[in-house]
Design a protein around this motif. Structure first.
Motif, short mmCIF file in Angstrom:
data_model
loop_
_atom_site.label_atom_id
_atom_site.label_comp_id
_atom_site.label_asym_id
_atom_site.label_seq_id
_atom_site.Cartn_x
_atom_site.Cartn_y
_atom_site.Cartn_z
N THR A 1 30.46 54.60 55.68
CA THR A 1 29.41 55.46 55.45
C THR A 1 28.78 54.68 54.07
O THR A 1 30.28 54.81 52.97
CB THR A 1 30.09 56.86 55.40
OG1 THR A 1 30.39 57.81 56.04
CG2 THR A 1 29.53 57.88 55.04
N HIS B 1 20.79 64.41 59.15
CA HIS B 1 20.17 64.49 60.47
C HIS B 1 21.24 63.06 60.75
O HIS B 1 22.23 63.02 61.64
CB HIS B 1 18.92 63.87 61.00
CG HIS B 1 18.24 64.83 60.85
ND1 HIS B 1 18.25 66.45 61.39
CD2 HIS B 1 17.12 65.11 60.03
CE1 HIS B 1 17.31 67.10 61.11
NE2 HIS B 1 16.49 66.14 60.55
N HIS B 2 21.75 62.11 60.32
CA HIS B 2 22.74 61.23 60.13
C HIS B 2 24.15 61.00 59.34
O HIS B 2 24.40 59.98 59.11
CB HIS B 2 21.51 59.52 59.78
CG HIS B 2 20.59 59.67 60.98
ND1 HIS B 2 18.92 60.41 60.44
CD2 HIS B 2 20.45 59.17 61.92
CE1 HIS B 2 18.56 60.09 61.97
NE2 HIS B 2 19.64 59.16 62.77
N LEU C 1 20.06 54.72 56.72
CA LEU C 1 19.54 55.43 57.77
C LEU C 1 18.72 54.72 58.51
O LEU C 1 18.61 54.59 60.31
CB LEU C 1 18.27 56.69 56.84
CG LEU C 1 18.88 57.50 56.50
CD1 LEU C 1 17.54 58.16 55.35
CD2 LEU C 1 19.73 58.27 57.64
N GLY D 1 20.48 54.12 61.54
CA GLY D 1 21.03 55.23 61.99
C GLY D 1 22.60 55.46 61.71
O GLY D 1 23.00 56.25 62.44
N ARG E 1 15.17 64.47 55.54
CA ARG E 1 16.42 63.24 56.94
C ARG E 1 18.08 62.54 56.83
O ARG E 1 18.43 63.08 57.76
CB ARG E 1 15.39 61.89 56.84
CG ARG E 1 14.53 61.49 57.46
CD ARG E 1 13.88 60.53 57.33
NE ARG E 1 13.47 59.49 56.50
CZ ARG E 1 13.38 58.30 55.61
NH1 ARG E 1 14.34 57.69 57.17
NH2 ARG E 1 13.37 57.79 54.68
N PRO F 1 26.16 56.36 58.95
CA PRO F 1 25.61 57.45 57.76
C PRO F 1 25.91 57.45 56.44
O PRO F 1 26.40 56.21 55.64
CB PRO F 1 28.02 57.86 58.53
CG PRO F 1 28.37 56.10 58.65
CD PRO F 1 27.28 55.26 59.31
#
Lengths: 381, 381
Positions: B153, B202-203, B171, B174, B199, B176
């Protein structure tokens, strides 16, 4: 000092391939003149014999000295006053520990008028890849110039790329520089640096432990690198790929107890990856300026970089900062509102506001408090 | 867990400006529900009172929780399973030592579906200046992408420059990412990052210890930075000028016992000078690749960078190298001549030449010995 000693060392400098530890020890024990005579006759211990048997018939000492004089050069020997005895103590210590980078040279072939001992009193090596980038050459030239302008001799290997840029930078400052070659000082290697190698003796020295006419070879570069490391109080690696020969000079620098420095560069450039490895492993100290190089290698207390980098920004701290931040820029507000906005208890707010006013960060108006127009705007947080 | 606890912590998160050590200790001692009731009534010890008196009437807990639910967000409290208890032990330890960067938050306002504890299991902070260069943004995006692609992450502060590039890189994979804000998670700050902040949930997660509607302020950035440092196993400073706020995150990282890393850059760029200071002082470890970041922060033995950088060049060493170098490239020569040229005694030369032949570096012809055409040409020395 007798010509006999110089002739003996001139002979010995050709007869063995450096670093020849056994021969060096033998010379120390019996003296250069007697050592030369015994080597010539092959009457030496086995270890010395294996270092000298191949070339012991190559006696060109007189011709070598004459050829060197013709070039305006000389052979500097340990018996001379200008012998760099102090820098070479590190080599002797390394030899005593059995390190390959040990063993001081038997003599040094030198071109240039300056005294070798004077030029090595305050010296830093600047080295790096032959395959350097514009960035690396810029930094090497800047460092060479800045060091020379500060009276620090720039030591390097006269190779293409970083070495050449460092020498040129030093020459541009009219300052001292030493090129240590892996071949005879009568040989222009690399060929493209013939002009550079002719200019250096006017402002510094071209130096080699190899006799005139000896050609460069890979192992001679590695052997030569220990002298570059020994001459400097430290070595700056400006740019080096992962396999660059500069990493060998770096290893010698550490082994000799000198200060190893590396210049950071873009991580997107493979020409800096050797430097970054040295920084990551902790072997090298990061240097970003001539001042930092001088600070890292210099005499304590004399060459410290001005401590500009921890300068206070002059902002209030803690609750005072919270109160300051809670003040509006335009319309004024009450101490009570500042207390709620900042979360600082009202009594503290009432004490802090006049303090902020004193340092011209807050101003009291009819309707309450606001930031002073002299107040500092929000910085890079 | 009862709604009572969440309501109490929602109230407490607005009533005191973090880090509020005395309040945190009080909550630990009497529990959040009783602590909230006592704070409301002002029946608290002096130290707690001075942290809460200014805003104790600001009771908007229900409205805040409702507004957050409206946004698809939530309040995560220590009583929840997803509370990042492990990362925050470092904050508790720092608080016990009286460090300002200590004090775990009383609760966290969160937007995004992922579990906070899951996302902080393996996390690295990537931070740097808002006034970044193209180089810094490139590196931040590459690191963000590479870390996220490796399942790590990417934690940052959603600021312009390095922070934004790191989030965007993550992002793009895709993967974290966590943005820790210095204002309410309902506020798009900086304004230009509104799209980015929409955005991220969402991830990953947008996180703040500040209640909805609270505006950013300088001291809040500094306070927020300790959470960025605490969430990561380490912090990478990609680019930072000498006065960048990223140096504050760096200081918190070290104080919390996390791994501090810095990316080298051109020394000609002031945007890297803060990184170089951290490297030079030894506070930070140099990192040049995602693999090195993972190696520096990862579990021992699992994430080691392949030791490619000390690969042997495959050249002979010592006397064998000298013999190899003495071999001509074109016409052949005798072992005796090789002995004189290399300075290696004849018997050794006679033993070494067949060894060099075996490894295809030398070849024996009618007229003597020469280098094999497979021989390695002279490298970068």
């Amino acid at each position: 000092m007798s010509d006999e000693v110089r002739l003996a060392r001139a002979y010995l400098s050709r007869v063995a391939e450096p670093p020849a530890g056994a021969l060096a020890a033998f010379v120390s024990a019996v003296g250069p003149v007697r050592a030369a005579a015994l080597v010539r006759r092959g009457q030496v211990p086995g270890a010395v014999d294996s270092q000298t048997s191949a070339r012991r018939a190559e006696d060109r000492a007189e011709a070598d000295l004459a050829a060197m004089a013709e070039l305006g050069g000389r052979l500097v020997v340990p018996e001379d006053e200008e012998w760099p005895a102090w820098p070479f103590t590190a080599l002797d210590q390394a030899a005593a520990q059995g390190l390959r980078c040990g063993v001081a040279p038997l003599a040094l072939w030198v071109r240039g008028e300056a005294e070798l001992s004077t030029l090595t009193e305050r010296a830093v090596a600047v080295v790096g890849s032959r395959s350097s980038t514009g960035y690396g050459q810029h930094v090497a030239a800047e460092f060479g110039h800045g060091l020379a302008a500060s009276g620090v001799t720039v030591v390097s290997g006269a190779a293409y790329g970083i070495d050449g840029a460092a020498h040129r930078g030093a020459l541009a400052a009219g300052g001292p520089t030493i090129a240590v070659l892996a071949c005879g000082v009568d040989i222009a290697y690399p060929r493209g640096h013939q002009g550079l190698l002719e200019r250096i003796p006017h402002h510094g020295l071209v130096v080699s432990e190899y006799p005139p006419g000896l050609q460069p070879a890979r192992h001679r570069f590695l052997t030569r690198n220990r002298l570059i490391a020994a001459f400097g109080e430290g070595t700056v690696v400006v740019e080096a790929g992962r396999r660059s020969g500069a990493k060998n000079t770096a290893a010698s620098t550490s082994a000799l107890g000198r200060v190893l420095m590396a210049v950071p560069g873009p991580i997107t450039s493979s020409s800096s990856s050797g430097c970054h490895d040295l920084l990551r492993s902790g072997e090298a100290l990061a240097v970003s300026s001539v001042a930092e190089v001088i600070e890292s290698t210099g005499r304590l207390g004399v060459d410290l970089v001005e401590a500009t980098r921890n300068t206070e920004v002059g902002l209030p701290q803690g609750e005072a900062l919270r109160v300051f931040e809670a003040l509006p820029l335009d319309s004024a507000t009450s101490a009570e509102a500042v207390s709620v906005e900042s979360g600082v208890e009202l009594a503290r707010v009432r004490a802090l506001l006049p303090e902020l006013e004193l340092i011209e960060l807050a101003v009291r108006v009819d309707t309450g408090w606001k930031r002073s127009h002299e107040g500092i705007s929000r910085g890079d947080t």
